[in-house]
Motif scaffolding. Structure first.
Motif, PDB file in Angstrom:
ATOM      1  N   SER A 430       0.809  -1.227   0.000  1.00 30.40           N
ATOM      2  CA  SER A 430       0.000   0.000   0.000  1.00 30.40           C
ATOM      3  C   SER A 430       0.839   1.272   0.000  1.00 30.40           C
ATOM      4  CB  SER A 430      -0.945   0.007   1.208  1.00 30.40           C
ATOM      5  OG  SER A 430      -0.183  -0.026   2.413  1.00 30.40           O
ATOM      6  N   THR A 431       2.167   1.150  -0.086  1.00 32.31           N
ATOM      7  CA  THR A 431       3.023   2.333  -0.083  1.00 32.31           C
ATOM      8  C   THR A 431       2.907   3.077  -1.410  1.00 32.31           C
ATOM      9  OG1 THR A 431       4.946   1.137  -0.956  1.00 32.31           O
ATOM     10  CG2 THR A 431       4.670   1.187   1.453  1.00 32.31           C
ATOM     11  N   PRO A 432       3.233   4.380  -1.412  1.00 32.57           N
ATOM     12  CA  PRO A 432       3.166   5.138  -2.671  1.00 32.57           C
ATOM     13  C   PRO A 432       4.024   4.531  -3.775  1.00 32.57           C
ATOM     14  CG  PRO A 432       3.389   6.634  -0.802  1.00 32.57           C
ATOM     15  CD  PRO A 432       3.566   5.254  -0.259  1.00 32.57           C
ATOM     16  N   PHE A 433       5.203   4.022  -3.440  1.00 35.15           N
ATOM     17  CA  PHE A 433       6.066   3.463  -4.483  1.00 35.15           C
ATOM     18  C   PHE A 433       5.412   2.258  -5.142  1.00 35.15           C
ATOM     19  CE2 PHE A 433       9.320   1.039  -6.512  1.00 35.15           C
ATOM     20  CZ  PHE A 433      10.231   1.974  -6.973  1.00 35.15           C
ATOM     21  N   LEU A 434       4.851   1.352  -4.353  1.00 34.70           N
ATOM     22  CA  LEU A 434       4.219   0.162  -4.941  1.00 34.70           C
ATOM     23  C   LEU A 434       2.990   0.529  -5.760  1.00 34.70           C
ATOM     24  CD1 LEU A 434       4.869  -2.929  -4.873  1.00 34.70           C
ATOM     25  CD2 LEU A 434       6.252  -1.514  -3.368  1.00 34.70           C
ATOM     26  N   ARG A 435       2.218   1.499  -5.281  1.00 38.44           N
ATOM     27  CA  ARG A 435       1.055   1.929  -6.072  1.00 38.44           C
ATOM     28  C   ARG A 435       1.495   2.571  -7.378  1.00 38.44           C
ATOM     29  NH1 ARG A 435      -1.453   5.838  -3.489  1.00 38.44           N
ATOM     30  NH2 ARG A 435      -0.284   5.848  -1.535  1.00 38.44           N
ATOM     31  N   LEU A 436       2.603   3.323  -7.326  1.00 38.77           N
ATOM     32  CA  LEU A 436       3.142   3.897  -8.555  1.00 38.77           C
ATOM     33  C   LEU A 436       3.639   2.796  -9.491  1.00 38.77           C
ATOM     34  CD1 LEU A 436       4.030   6.341 -10.252  1.00 38.77           C
ATOM     35  CD2 LEU A 436       6.197   6.295  -9.007  1.00 38.77           C
ATOM     36  N   SER A 437       4.284   1.786  -8.943  1.00 37.80           N
ATOM     37  CA  SER A 437       4.774   0.696  -9.771  1.00 37.80           C
ATOM     38  C   SER A 437       3.634  -0.006 -10.497  1.00 37.80           C
ATOM     39  CB  SER A 437       5.552  -0.312  -8.916  1.00 37.80           C
ATOM     40  OG  SER A 437       6.141  -1.293  -9.732  1.00 37.80           O
ATOM     41  N   THR A 468      14.225   4.148  -1.798  1.00 41.24           N
ATOM     42  CA  THR A 468      13.305   5.274  -1.634  1.00 41.24           C
ATOM     43  C   THR A 468      13.372   5.750  -0.187  1.00 41.24           C
ATOM     44  OG1 THR A 468      11.440   3.852  -1.078  1.00 41.24           O
ATOM     45  CG2 THR A 468      11.723   4.394  -3.403  1.00 41.24           C
ATOM     46  N   GLY A 469      13.098   6.999  -0.010  1.00 41.62           N
ATOM     47  CA  GLY A 469      13.128   7.565   1.333  1.00 41.62           C
ATOM     48  C   GLY A 469      11.830   8.248   1.688  1.00 41.62           C
ATOM     49  N   GLU A 470      11.652   8.550   2.958  1.00 45.85           N
ATOM     50  CA  GLU A 470      10.449   9.231   3.423  1.00 45.85           C
ATOM     51  C   GLU A 470      10.302  10.589   2.759  1.00 45.85           C
ATOM     52  OE1 GLU A 470       6.910   9.329   5.510  1.00 45.85           O
ATOM     53  OE2 GLU A 470       8.352   7.688   5.329  1.00 45.85           O
ATOM     54  N   ALA A 471      11.439  11.202   2.393  1.00 43.85           N
ATOM     55  CA  ALA A 471      11.384  12.528   1.771  1.00 43.85           C
ATOM     56  C   ALA A 471      10.713  12.490   0.416  1.00 43.85           C
ATOM     57  CB  ALA A 471      12.804  13.086   1.639  1.00 43.85           C
ATOM     58  N   ASN A 472      10.684  11.328  -0.222  1.00 46.55           N
ATOM     59  CA  ASN A 472      10.090  11.207  -1.558  1.00 46.55           C
ATOM     60  C   ASN A 472       8.605  10.830  -1.522  1.00 46.55           C
ATOM     61  OD1 ASN A 472      12.571  11.689  -2.904  1.00 46.55           O
ATOM     62  ND2 ASN A 472      13.180   9.560  -2.511  1.00 46.55           N
ATOM     63  N   LYS A 473       8.075  10.594  -0.326  1.00 45.31           N
ATOM     64  CA  LYS A 473       6.713  10.071  -0.223  1.00 45.31           C
ATOM     65  C   LYS A 473       5.695  10.996  -0.888  1.00 45.31           C
ATOM     66  CE  LYS A 473       3.321   8.391   3.138  1.00 45.31           C
ATOM     67  NZ  LYS A 473       3.038   8.127   4.568  1.00 45.31           N
ATOM     68  N   GLU A 474       5.771  12.286  -0.630  1.00 44.52           N
ATOM     69  CA  GLU A 474       4.795  13.222  -1.192  1.00 44.52           C
ATOM     70  C   GLU A 474       4.916  13.291  -2.711  1.00 44.52           C
ATOM     71  OE1 GLU A 474       3.474  17.929  -0.772  1.00 44.52           O
ATOM     72  OE2 GLU A 474       4.820  17.014   0.710  1.00 44.52           O
ATOM     73  N   ALA A 475       6.154  13.291  -3.225  1.00 39.04           N
ATOM     74  CA  ALA A 475       6.350  13.339  -4.674  1.00 39.04           C
ATOM     75  C   ALA A 475       5.808  12.075  -5.333  1.00 39.04           C
ATOM     76  CB  ALA A 475       7.830  13.507  -4.995  1.00 39.04           C
ATOM     77  N   LEU A 476       5.981  10.924  -4.689  1.00 39.07           N
ATOM     78  CA  LEU A 476       5.457   9.675  -5.223  1.00 39.07           C
ATOM     79  C   LEU A 476       3.929   9.665  -5.215  1.00 39.07           C
ATOM     80  CD1 LEU A 476       7.978   7.223  -3.534  1.00 39.07           C
ATOM     81  CD2 LEU A 476       7.839   7.731  -5.976  1.00 39.07           C
ATOM     82  N   GLU A 477       3.330  10.198  -4.147  1.00 43.31           N
ATOM     83  CA  GLU A 477       1.863  10.308  -4.093  1.00 43.31           C
ATOM     84  C   GLU A 477       1.355  11.186  -5.228  1.00 43.31           C
ATOM     85  OE1 GLU A 477      -0.346   8.823  -2.432  1.00 43.31           O
ATOM     86  OE2 GLU A 477       0.368   8.271  -0.419  1.00 43.31           O
ATOM     87  N   ASP A 478       2.042  12.292  -5.496  1.00 41.69           N
ATOM     88  CA  ASP A 478       1.640  13.178  -6.591  1.00 41.69           C
ATOM     89  C   ASP A 478       1.755  12.465  -7.932  1.00 41.69           C
ATOM     90  OD1 ASP A 478       1.073  15.265  -4.882  1.00 41.69           O
ATOM     91  OD2 ASP A 478       2.998  16.288  -5.168  1.00 41.69           O
ATOM     92  N   ALA A 479       2.782  11.628  -8.077  1.00 43.04           N
ATOM     93  CA  ALA A 479       2.959  10.882  -9.319  1.00 43.04           C
ATOM     94  C   ALA A 479       1.808   9.898  -9.539  1.00 43.04           C
ATOM     95  CB  ALA A 479       4.292  10.144  -9.296  1.00 43.04           C
TER      96      ALA A 479
END
Length: 491
Positions: A430-437, A468-479
């Motif tokens: 359910s993380t932003p990276f996996l949803r983006l993938s 990936t880091g916590e700092a990228n979470k918002e950018a990944l959500e936007d993606a």
């Protein structure tokens, strides 16, 4: 719908959705260099493209549409018949081409026309698979009719950005033209269609290029000049990092770099590295082979011949299928009990009576049933470890199968080969990276849906702890939200 357009059912069969005037005018302007240029439209329909330039030649198989083209473009030469037959025989060559080739999926693009099309493309160095839709061979056959230095501008399905059969087309274009540009348009060019359309431009026939110019825009704006590229796609990167797909280039460079770095990290894993993704069984007649508990009681079907099944992704629970889940289906008297019979099995009288019922006599006439022996033995029934939604709205759903149920081909069966690795990685789902993938490896389907074919699902990327880091979470959500907008989820 234009007055001379065929009915919708005929349109779907022929792929004939006629092009808005401003789109046709713009594409012809992009392709032309001088008034004496001869322009080819390989599937001219009602003549929109031909009417934009007097020195034009069009091919049209539909006689009604061909007559309409002659009426609106009297100075053009219109040939009635199959384009691929004409293209294989003509000695004519053209300075430019423009049009909107028919979008006919492989199931309907068949017979002698298909054979001619694929053979012609193979001779020109573009070998298409049996799953190719009609528009891609149209473009290759058209490109081969251009003079050296020639240009072409076409409406294309957005499938050019992700479909496996589109990759040979793009490979052909970058090896045959000195410039290739794709314009991705988010808002629909054809509002009546679920299919999104983009635009393609190629110039310098006879040359080659190491990059693809890619333009990302929200809506089409008529213009005599092509829009500037948003990004230049390195062809090697397109092949090596993105599996010859363009969907990632809808996103900012920052996001592409994060994802590419994770994909190159030796500690990252693809779903296919530790699990096998496949489709569930195909029964041949879901209503007949799946019974309600009340029907089981009425027909006196022995319980040992039944197996609970997940029939649809729409009823998948959030994270687990448990005994309580199956009990809730049973209490609701849902059609979830698969009649699971085997070849050579002795059948109880009650089961034989059910097979011989009116519904059974009708079911055995279906294509799948009449082509297997015995017709009532459903093959490939598996008990997966997890189930993955085939088509999704907001996000793909991965559900653990704790109840040992089976599933139809409306969801994916996931069988884990490395259970320790699965226990470690699946909590990331359910993380932003996996949803983006899931968004990047899958593709958009009509109605805002995300579709994951088994091969696409196998490429879903689980990044290493350092990728990936916590700092990228918002950018990944936007993606993720950006790709939602591109597939019109929530529109």
């Amino acid at each position: 719908m234009l007055d001379d357009e065929p009915p919708i059912s005929d349109q779907k069969q022929s792929g004939a959705y006629f092009t808005p005037h401003d789109v046709a005018q713009s594409l012809v302007s992009w392709a032309l260099r001088k008034p004496t240029d001869r322009l080819l439209d390989p599937s001219c329909g009602d003549g929109q493209f031909l009417s934009a330039h007097p020195n034009s030649v069009g091919i049209e198989q539909n006689p009604v549409s061909a007559q309409a083209a002659i009426s609106v473009a009297p100075s053009a030469l219109v040939h009635k018949g199959d384009f691929f037959a004409w293209a294989g025989e003509t000695n004519e060559r053209f300075e430019c081409a423009a049009g909107n080739p028919p979008f006919i999926r492989y199931q309907s693009f068949k017979g002698e026309v298909r054979r001619r099309a694929l053979n012609l493309c193979a001779r020109h160095g573009a070998p298409f698979s049996g799953l190719a839709s009609s528009w891609a061979p149209f473009l290759v056959a058209t490109a081969a009719l251009l003079k050296p230095g020639g240009r072409m501008a076409f409406v294309v399905p957005a499938e050019i950005g992700h479909a496996p059969y589109a990759a040979p087309l793009l490979e052909y274009l970058v090896s045959s033209f000195s410039g290739v540009q794709i314009i991705a348009i988010r808002n629909k060019l054809f509002p009546q269609l679920s299919e999104d359309c983009w635009l393609l431009y190629a110039e310098g026939q006879g040359g080659s290029t190491t990059h693809i110019d890619f333009t990302v825009c929200d809506e089409f704006k008529p213009s005599r000049h092509r829009p500037r590229p948003t990004v230049q796609i390195d062809v090697h990167e397109w092949r090596a990092v993105w599996a010859r797909r363009l969907r990632a280039y809808l996103l900012p460079r920052e996001i592409r770099d994060i994802y590419a770095a994770a994909s190159k990290d030796s500690a990252s894993r693809r779903l296919g590295d530790f699990a096998t993704v496949g489709i569930g069984y195909v029964s041949g007649d879901n209503d007949f082979f799946h019974l309600r508990p009340s029907e089981v009681n009425r027909w006196k079907i022995p319980t040992e011949l039944l197996h609970p099944s997940l029939r649809s992704g729409r009823v998948m629970p959030a994270s687990q299928i448990t005994a309580a889940t199956v009990e809730s289906w049973t209490k609701a008297d849902e059609k979830v009990l698969l009649l699971r019979l085997n070849r050579g099995q002795d059948l109880p009288t009650s089961v034989q009576a059910y097979l011989d019922s009116g519904a059974g006599r009708e079911a055995r006439l279906g294509y799948k049933c009449r082509n297997r022996t015995p017709w009532y033995a459903v093959p490939d029934v598996q008990i997966p470890d997890f189930m993955l939604s085939y088509m999704s709205g907001r996000a793909a759903n991965l559900v653990q199968n704790l109840a040992g149920v089976t599933c139809t081909n409306s969801v994916h069966s996931v069988r884990v080969r490395d259970k320790a690795l699965a226990r470690k990685l699946f909590p990331q789902w359910s993380t932003p990276f996996l949803r983006l993938s899931c968004e990047l490896e899958g593709h958009a389907l009509g109605g805002g849906m995300l579709k994951l074919e088994p091969g696409e699902a196998s490429r879903i990327l689980f990044p290493s702890d350092n990728a990936t880091g916590e700092a990228n979470k918002e950018a990944l959500e936007d993606a993720v939200k950006t790709l939602h907008r591109w597939r019109h989820y929530g529109d």
